[in-house]
Motif scaffolding. Structure first.
Motif, mmCIF file in Angstrom:
data_model
loop_
_atom_site.group_PDB
_atom_site.id
_atom_site.type_symbol
_atom_site.label_atom_id
_atom_site.label_comp_id
_atom_site.label_asym_id
_atom_site.label_seq_id
_atom_site.Cartn_x
_atom_site.Cartn_y
_atom_site.Cartn_z
ATOM 1 N N ILE A 19 0.844 -1.198 0.000
ATOM 2 C CA ILE A 19 0.000 0.000 0.000
ATOM 3 C C ILE A 19 0.876 1.243 0.000
ATOM 4 N N PRO A 20 0.693 2.140 -0.964
ATOM 5 C CA PRO A 20 1.507 3.347 -1.058
ATOM 6 C C PRO A 20 1.215 4.288 0.097
ATOM 7 N N GLN A 21 2.203 5.120 0.376
ATOM 8 C CA GLN A 21 2.050 6.108 1.450
ATOM 9 C C GLN A 21 1.534 7.421 0.876
ATOM 10 N N CYS A 22 0.451 7.879 1.404
ATOM 11 C CA CYS A 22 -0.111 9.154 0.935
ATOM 12 C C CYS A 22 0.645 10.309 1.588
ATOM 13 N N VAL A 23 1.187 11.176 0.767
ATOM 14 C CA VAL A 23 1.970 12.298 1.274
ATOM 15 C C VAL A 23 1.078 13.313 1.958
ATOM 16 N N GLY A 24 -0.160 13.409 1.515
ATOM 17 C CA GLY A 24 -1.052 14.403 2.091
ATOM 18 C C GLY A 24 -1.233 15.587 1.162
ATOM 19 N N GLU A 25 -1.918 16.582 1.647
ATOM 20 C CA GLU A 25 -2.231 17.749 0.817
ATOM 21 C C GLU A 25 -1.270 18.884 1.108
ATOM 22 N N GLY A 26 -0.745 19.469 0.046
ATOM 23 C CA GLY A 26 0.110 20.644 0.162
ATOM 24 C C GLY A 26 -0.307 21.659 -0.878
ATOM 25 N N SER A 27 0.503 22.673 -1.049
ATOM 26 C CA SER A 27 0.185 23.696 -2.051
ATOM 27 C C SER A 27 1.430 24.035 -2.859
ATOM 28 N N PHE A 70 -3.692 2.806 -10.069
ATOM 29 C CA PHE A 70 -4.366 1.512 -10.078
ATOM 30 C C PHE A 70 -3.351 0.482 -10.573
ATOM 31 N N ILE A 71 -3.044 -0.497 -9.698
ATOM 32 C CA ILE A 71 -2.188 -1.599 -10.130
ATOM 33 C C ILE A 71 -3.002 -2.891 -10.129
ATOM 34 N N ASP A 72 -3.680 -3.143 -9.045
ATOM 35 C CA ASP A 72 -4.622 -4.258 -8.975
ATOM 36 C C ASP A 72 -5.671 -3.897 -7.931
ATOM 37 N N GLU A 73 -6.523 -4.841 -7.620
ATOM 38 C CA GLU A 73 -7.611 -4.549 -6.687
ATOM 39 C C GLU A 73 -7.115 -4.122 -5.309
ATOM 40 N N ASP A 74 -5.952 -4.635 -4.927
ATOM 41 C CA ASP A 74 -5.433 -4.325 -3.603
ATOM 42 C C ASP A 74 -4.510 -3.113 -3.590
ATOM 43 N N ARG A 75 -4.047 -2.721 -4.738
ATOM 44 C CA ARG A 75 -3.100 -1.612 -4.801
ATOM 45 C C ARG A 75 -3.686 -0.508 -5.677
ATOM 46 N N ASN A 76 -4.457 0.338 -5.059
ATOM 47 C CA ASN A 76 -5.048 1.470 -5.764
ATOM 48 C C ASN A 76 -5.446 2.528 -4.748
ATOM 49 N N GLY A 77 -5.654 3.718 -5.202
ATOM 50 C CA GLY A 77 -6.024 4.829 -4.333
ATOM 51 C C GLY A 77 -5.291 6.092 -4.758
ATOM 52 N N TYR A 78 -5.404 7.164 -3.986
ATOM 53 C CA TYR A 78 -4.683 8.382 -4.380
ATOM 54 C C TYR A 78 -3.428 8.530 -3.542
ATOM 55 N N LEU A 79 -2.390 9.052 -4.212
ATOM 56 C CA LEU A 79 -1.085 9.189 -3.587
ATOM 57 C C LEU A 79 -0.842 10.590 -3.061
ATOM 58 N N ASP A 80 -1.136 11.555 -3.879
ATOM 59 C CA ASP A 80 -0.833 12.947 -3.522
ATOM 60 C C ASP A 80 -2.000 13.847 -3.866
ATOM 61 N N LYS A 81 -2.095 14.912 -3.109
ATOM 62 C CA LYS A 81 -3.128 15.923 -3.344
ATOM 63 C C LYS A 81 -2.465 17.287 -3.209
#
Length: 315
Positions: free
Chosen positions: A27-35, A125-136
């Motif tokens: 599972i990738p690490q989400c960096v979070g939201e920045g500007s 999106f890589i597979d069903e278990d590896r997907n989501g948003y990384l950065d915002k």
């Protein structure tokens, strides 16, 4: 019971460890939201990177950038996919993912304009278990203002009169703040002596004009600054100075200048007269010397022509 209980606890511990390992590895690490600040007319890069540890092939990666639900750019199975790209971003985006850098999902947006001020999300999106948003990222938009120009009143007799000073700058974004300084002291922005007008000359730029009214009671130094808070940039005008004089002071100064001019003229006239007299005296002396020399020459010539008469004259 103790053995069974211990076995159950061991199984739970192993399951929990596996789950944690899966989370770390897959599972990738989400960096979070920045500007990020983008300058109007230039390009901005929105970073995004896969951080999980398992090897990944570029052909297995599918990701897209979204802004308020719109597709900004996408990558599907090793190919740049622009079929569903929002019209606003056509021919303005670039991705950095390559065979040598398969984890770099960053996005470059060119020719930034105020319409690009949005929240951008990097989804993978890589597979069903590896997907989501990384950065915002919130993309903020700004533009530099020109160096402010300042202009003062044309009159010189200003004592105890109101005088208007004008400060102007162009081509910036967003709306600026204008600050006035009198004799190095800042004028309160809410002062009723300040009248500032901001004009939206286009969807991308503002012009600003500010007028400061001062009652001139003493010698005054004035300058202004134009601040772009988003860029943390403050540009300063030149410093203009006014020496306040009354009419009597002006007339006194004029009279003083007149007398100086008269004295200089008289002095020049005296010098001219003296030089002329000296020159004339020298010419007269030179003329007398020439006459004497001519008489002597005539005597010598006559004696040469009449030698006998010259001898008798001597006897």
């Amino acid at each position: 019971m103790k053995v069974g209980s211990g076995t159950s606890k061991l199984k739970m511990t192993l399951a929990l460890s596996t789950l944690i390992l899966f989370a770390v590895v897959f599972i990738p690490q989400c960096v979070g939201e920045g500007s990020i600040i983008g300058i109007i007319g230039e390009a901005a890069i929105l970073p995004c990177e896969l951080n999980f540890m398992t090897p990944v092939s570029i052909e297995d990666i599918n990701f897209e950038w979204r802004a308020e639900g719109d597709i900004v750019d996408a990558f599907v199975k090793g190919q740049h996919e622009l079929t569903n790209q929002e019209k606003q971003y056509r021919n303005r985006t670039e991705l950095f993912i390559t065979e040598l850098a398969p984890r770099n999902l960053s996005l470059k947006v060119s020719h930034i304009s105020p319409n690009d001020r949005k929240v951008y999300e990097c989804w993978f999106f890589i597979d069903e278990d590896r997907n989501g948003y990384l950065d915002k990222w919130l993309l903020k938009v700004a533009g530099h203002y020109s160096e402010p120009l300042i202009k003062g009143p044309a009159k010189t007799d200003l004592r105890n009169r109101d005088a208007d000073f004008i400060c102007a700058a162009t081509g910036g974004y967003p709306e600026p703040k204008v600050h006035w300084f009198i004799n190095q002291k800042k004028v309160p922005p809410q002062s009723n002596r300040i009248n500032t007008t901001i004009t939206n000359i286009s969807s991308e730029k503002y012009d600003v004009k500010s007028v400061l009214t001062i009652n001139m009671t003493d010698d005054t130094s004035v300058y202004c600054t134009v601040e772009n808070e988003l860029l943390k940039e403050e540009r300063k005008s030149t410093d203009i100075q006014y020496l306040v004089k009354t009419k009597n002071e002006l007339h006194s100064g004029d009279r003083r200048h007149w007398w100086i001019a008269v004295i200089v003229a008289v002095a020049l006239l005296v010098i001219i007269v003296i030089v002329a007299a000296v020159f004339r005296s020298r010419n007269n002396s030179a003329s007398s010397g020439n006459n004497y020399d001519q008489a002597q020459q005539q005597v010598r010539t006559w004696n040469e022509q009449n030698p006998l008469q010259s001898i008798n004259a001597e006897d």
